[in-house]
Write an enzyme that holds these catalytic residues in place. Structure first.
Site, PDB file in Angstrom:
ATOM      1  N   GLU A 172       0.852  -1.187   0.000  1.00  0.00           N
ATOM      2  CA  GLU A 172       0.000   0.000   0.000  1.00  0.00           C
ATOM      3  C   GLU A 172       0.890   1.239   0.000  1.00  0.00           C
ATOM      4  O   GLU A 172       1.809   1.336   0.782  1.00  0.00           O
ATOM      5  CB  GLU A 172      -0.897  -0.035   1.237  1.00  0.00           C
ATOM      6  CG  GLU A 172      -1.938   1.036   1.248  1.00  0.00           C
ATOM      7  CD  GLU A 172      -2.605   1.173  -0.104  1.00  0.00           C
ATOM      8  OE1 GLU A 172      -3.309   0.264  -0.517  1.00  0.00           O
ATOM      9  OE2 GLU A 172      -2.393   2.217  -0.772  1.00  0.00           O
ATOM     10  N   LYS A 227       8.404  -1.446  -2.453  1.00  0.00           N
ATOM     11  CA  LYS A 227       7.801  -0.682  -1.353  1.00  0.00           C
ATOM     12  C   LYS A 227       8.895  -0.104  -0.449  1.00  0.00           C
ATOM     13  O   LYS A 227       8.875   1.082  -0.090  1.00  0.00           O
ATOM     14  CB  LYS A 227       6.864  -1.603  -0.573  1.00  0.00           C
ATOM     15  CG  LYS A 227       6.343  -1.036   0.713  1.00  0.00           C
ATOM     16  CD  LYS A 227       5.322   0.065   0.501  1.00  0.00           C
ATOM     17  CE  LYS A 227       5.001   0.713   1.814  1.00  0.00           C
ATOM     18  NZ  LYS A 227       3.848   1.538   1.842  1.00  0.00           N
ATOM     19  N   CYS A 283       6.381   4.279   8.779  1.00  0.00           N
ATOM     20  CA  CYS A 283       7.019   3.570   7.660  1.00  0.00           C
ATOM     21  C   CYS A 283       8.470   3.925   7.382  1.00  0.00           C
ATOM     22  O   CYS A 283       9.309   3.039   7.241  1.00  0.00           O
ATOM     23  CB  CYS A 283       6.220   3.824   6.386  1.00  0.00           C
ATOM     24  SG  CYS A 283       4.711   2.872   6.354  1.00  0.00           S
TER      25      CYS A 283
HETATM   26  C1  UDX Z   1       4.690   7.379   3.675  1.00  0.00           C
HETATM   27  C2  UDX Z   1       4.694   7.281   2.145  1.00  0.00           C
HETATM   28  O1  UDX Z   1       4.499   8.584   1.586  1.00  0.00           O
HETATM   29  C3  UDX Z   1       3.606   6.334   1.675  1.00  0.00           C
HETATM   30  O2  UDX Z   1       3.675   6.156   0.264  1.00  0.00           O
HETATM   31  C4  UDX Z   1       3.773   4.995   2.369  1.00  0.00           C
HETATM   32  O3  UDX Z   1       2.720   4.126   2.014  1.00  0.00           O
HETATM   33  C5  UDX Z   1       3.817   5.152   3.870  1.00  0.00           C
HETATM   34  O4  UDX Z   1       4.831   6.088   4.247  1.00  0.00           O
HETATM   35  P1  UDX Z   1       3.247   8.679   5.482  1.00  0.00           P
HETATM   36  O5  UDX Z   1       4.335   8.275   6.416  1.00  0.00           O
HETATM   37  O6  UDX Z   1       1.837   8.407   5.861  1.00  0.00           O
HETATM   38  O7  UDX Z   1       3.464   7.965   4.063  1.00  0.00           O
HETATM   39  O8  UDX Z   1       3.331  10.254   5.185  1.00  0.00           O
HETATM   40  P2  UDX Z   1       4.292  11.180   4.279  1.00  0.00           P
HETATM   41  O9  UDX Z   1       3.449  12.218   3.674  1.00  0.00           O
HETATM   42  O10 UDX Z   1       5.133  10.392   3.368  1.00  0.00           O
HETATM   43  O11 UDX Z   1       5.191  11.899   5.387  1.00  0.00           O
HETATM   44  C6  UDX Z   1       6.164  11.211   6.142  1.00  0.00           C
HETATM   45  C7  UDX Z   1       6.939  12.171   6.999  1.00  0.00           C
HETATM   46  O12 UDX Z   1       7.768  13.013   6.203  1.00  0.00           O
HETATM   47  C8  UDX Z   1       6.065  13.126   7.824  1.00  0.00           C
HETATM   48  O13 UDX Z   1       6.611  13.270   9.109  1.00  0.00           O
HETATM   49  C9  UDX Z   1       6.126  14.431   7.043  1.00  0.00           C
HETATM   50  O14 UDX Z   1       5.893  15.563   7.835  1.00  0.00           O
HETATM   51  C10 UDX Z   1       7.558  14.385   6.534  1.00  0.00           C
HETATM   52  N1  UDX Z   1       7.767  15.212   5.327  1.00  0.00           N
HETATM   53  C11 UDX Z   1       7.125  14.919   4.161  1.00  0.00           C
HETATM   54  C12 UDX Z   1       8.652  16.287   5.383  1.00  0.00           C
HETATM   55  O15 UDX Z   1       9.260  16.570   6.438  1.00  0.00           O
HETATM   56  N2  UDX Z   1       8.864  17.037   4.246  1.00  0.00           N
HETATM   57  C13 UDX Z   1       8.242  16.765   3.068  1.00  0.00           C
HETATM   58  O16 UDX Z   1       8.494  17.480   2.088  1.00  0.00           O
HETATM   59  C14 UDX Z   1       7.346  15.674   3.017  1.00  0.00           C
END
Ligand code: UDX
Ligand code: ADP
Length: 474
Positions: A172, A227, A283
């Protein structure tokens, strides 16, 4: 083997992945019965709560999807065995945290819940069952699942009706906070497996709303590794931009300008270039550590340390923010009130797993700070769990002990505070009335904006000192 179209799905695990994913599948496939099972009774009753505000997962749009499908063809239940028995297809969507002890501790995933599921499927399934890995798993976990499913079950010895299985990987890619949109309009759906009939049966489910060219079919191992690699690449971008942010602060550059300048190169692209307090979530760190473990296992130490550095830089960024806050407050935060705005690992979720707020808050508590923590969706109980530290009333004295207290509003958090630290980019923090809030704080008061959400001019004109991630002064 000929596989009939899937009519009944069981998903084991009603968490952040299983719940929303199954809700969307049920919504888009009214002819398929979808039952989400979990051992956790409290979680299941929350999924069944008539008040949709009480769903255990906060995700924009989830309530609507659940309200359309629940009771029609979407069910939440604790009847794990019965639900597996009547399913044509079983998703395994349970937690796979990093191992805390034993072989691979700190890096490898703890697969005990996945193994327990596989054993349960082996004993309860009837007929031919397609078993699908949904949780993020180390490469080659499918082999372990296959091996468990292949163990002859006592009740079927010498019987012709012994169940048979096809094992697929279908990772996913949803991100929390945008899960419903990600599920409804995915960039791609990835299905790994060696049994084309089973792959087609699963693809047919997604084809109810996803264009066929977006459904990628790969080898099992490619799917599992994709993944991990996708998450590693995304996390690497965040560590890269955070490393540049630190350099910007030293040199007088501005990371937002640098991100814009590099992100407009179509080869680099603009997404995932927001500097911040480091990545959190269940993740990124787990998957990279998994990759690191795999690399060591396969004798690739240089590749392992390349990826390990992405996690190290992330930890460093969080420590750096706590340290610089202390430095700016005259080298001590003992007995000082600091408002923490945002505890979730990102906006639009109530999930706190690996949230940067945890490490930063713990460092500040260690320094003796009095934290007032506000988050629109995270409960005080959840914060207490993460900090392993019960809340206590704010103590204005200088006993040296760090304490924390939940705040119902931004105003109460900022009342009497020396500093405010913004750690989650909630929409409501973008347009705060700094002039009014500054009057509640103790001068000289600081705003530490680790998410670049405030308007620097409004903060400055309210007479507040400002630190923004990645902003150097000339
Ligand atoms: C992530 C992946 O995006 C997704 O495809 C996978 O299935 C699960 O892991 P998620 O952890 O839910 O998803 O959120 P994501 O939007 O990827 O953000 C992860 C972390 O990175 C957050 O703490 C977010 O604040 C941080 N982040 C994200 C940043 O600090 N800067 C960015 O530009 C983007
Ligand atoms: P994710 O973010 O991957 O969805 P969560 O921790 O939110 O992870 O959810 C995983 C869910 O799986 C939990 O609610 C947990 O109770 C459930 N679970 C774990 N093992 C089993 C099992 N053997 N049978 C049923 N449910 C399980």
């Amino acid at each position: 083997m000929k596989i009939n179209p899937i009519r009944s799905i069981c998903c084991i695990g009603a968490g952040y992945v299983g719940g929303p994913t199954m809700a969307v599948i049920a919504d888009r496939c009214p002819d398929i019965d979808v039952t989400v099972v979990d051992l956790n009774e409290e979680r299941i009753s929350a999924w069944n709560d008539s008040d949709l505000n009480n769903l255990p997962v906060y995700e924009p749009g989830l309530d609507l999807v659940v309200s359309r499908a629940r009771g029609r063809n979407l069910f939440f239940s604790n009847q794990v065995k019965e639900s597996i028995s009547s399913a044509d297809l079983v998703f395994i969507s349970v937690n796979t945290p990093t191992k805390q002890k034993g072989l691979g501790a700190g890096q490898a995933s703890d697969l005990r819940w996945v193994e327990a599921c596989a054993r349960q499927v082996a004993t309860c399934a009837k007929g031919h069952t397609v078993v699908v890995e949904k949780s993020t798993l180390p490469v080659r976990t499918a082999a372990a699942i296959k091996a468990i499913l292949a163990i002859p079950q006592r009740q079927y010895l010498n019987s012709e009706v012994a169940p048979t299985f096809s094992v697929l990987s279908n990772p996913e890619f949803l991100a929390e906070g945008t899960a419903i949109n990600d599920l409804e309009n995915p960039d791609r759906v990835l299905i790994g497996g060696e049994d084309p009939e089973a792959v087609n049966a699963l693809a047919a489910i997604y084809q109810n709303w996803v264009a066929p060219e977006k459904i990628l079919r790969t080898k099992l191992w490619s799917s599992e590794l994709s993944k991990l690699a996708a998450n590693a690449f995304l996390a690497q971008r965040i560590s890269s931009i955070n490393s540049v942010a630190a350099l910007c602060e030293e040199t007088g550059a501005d990371v937002r300008e640098v991100a814009l300048a590099i992100g407009t190169d179509s080869r680099i692209g603009p997404k995932f270039l927001n500097a911040g307090p480091g990545f959190g979530g269940s993740c990124f760190q787990k998957d990279i550590l998994n990759l690191v473990y795999l690399c060591h296992h396969f004798g690739l130490p240089e590749v392992a340390s390349y990826w390990e550095q992405v996690v190290e830089l992330n930890t460093w960024q969080q420590k750096r923010i706590a340290r610089l806050l202390v430095q700016k407050l005259f080298g001590t935060v003992t007995g000082k009130k600091i408002a923490i705005l945002g505890f979730a690992f990102k906006a639009d979720t109530n999930d706190t797993r690996e949230a940067p707020a945890i490490r930063i808050s713990l460092d500040l508590l260690e320094e003796g700070a009095q934290l007032a923590i506000h988050d629109p969706k995270v409960s005080p109980n959840q914060i207490a769990l993460e900090l392993s530290h019960l809340p206590s009333n704010l103590d204005p004295g200088l006993k040296g002990e760090g304490t924390w207290h939940p705040s119902k509003s931004v105003e109460t958090a900022l009342e009497g505070a020396d500093a405010v630290l913004i750690l989650t980019e909630w929409e409501e923090y973008r347009d705060l009335d700094w002039l009014r809030l500054s009057r509640l704080m103790r001068a000289p008061a600081w705003v530490f904006d680790a998410r670049s959400v405030v308007d620097p001019e409004k903060v400055a004109s309210a007479g507040l000192m400002l630190w923004r991630v990645g902003e150097g002064s000339d």
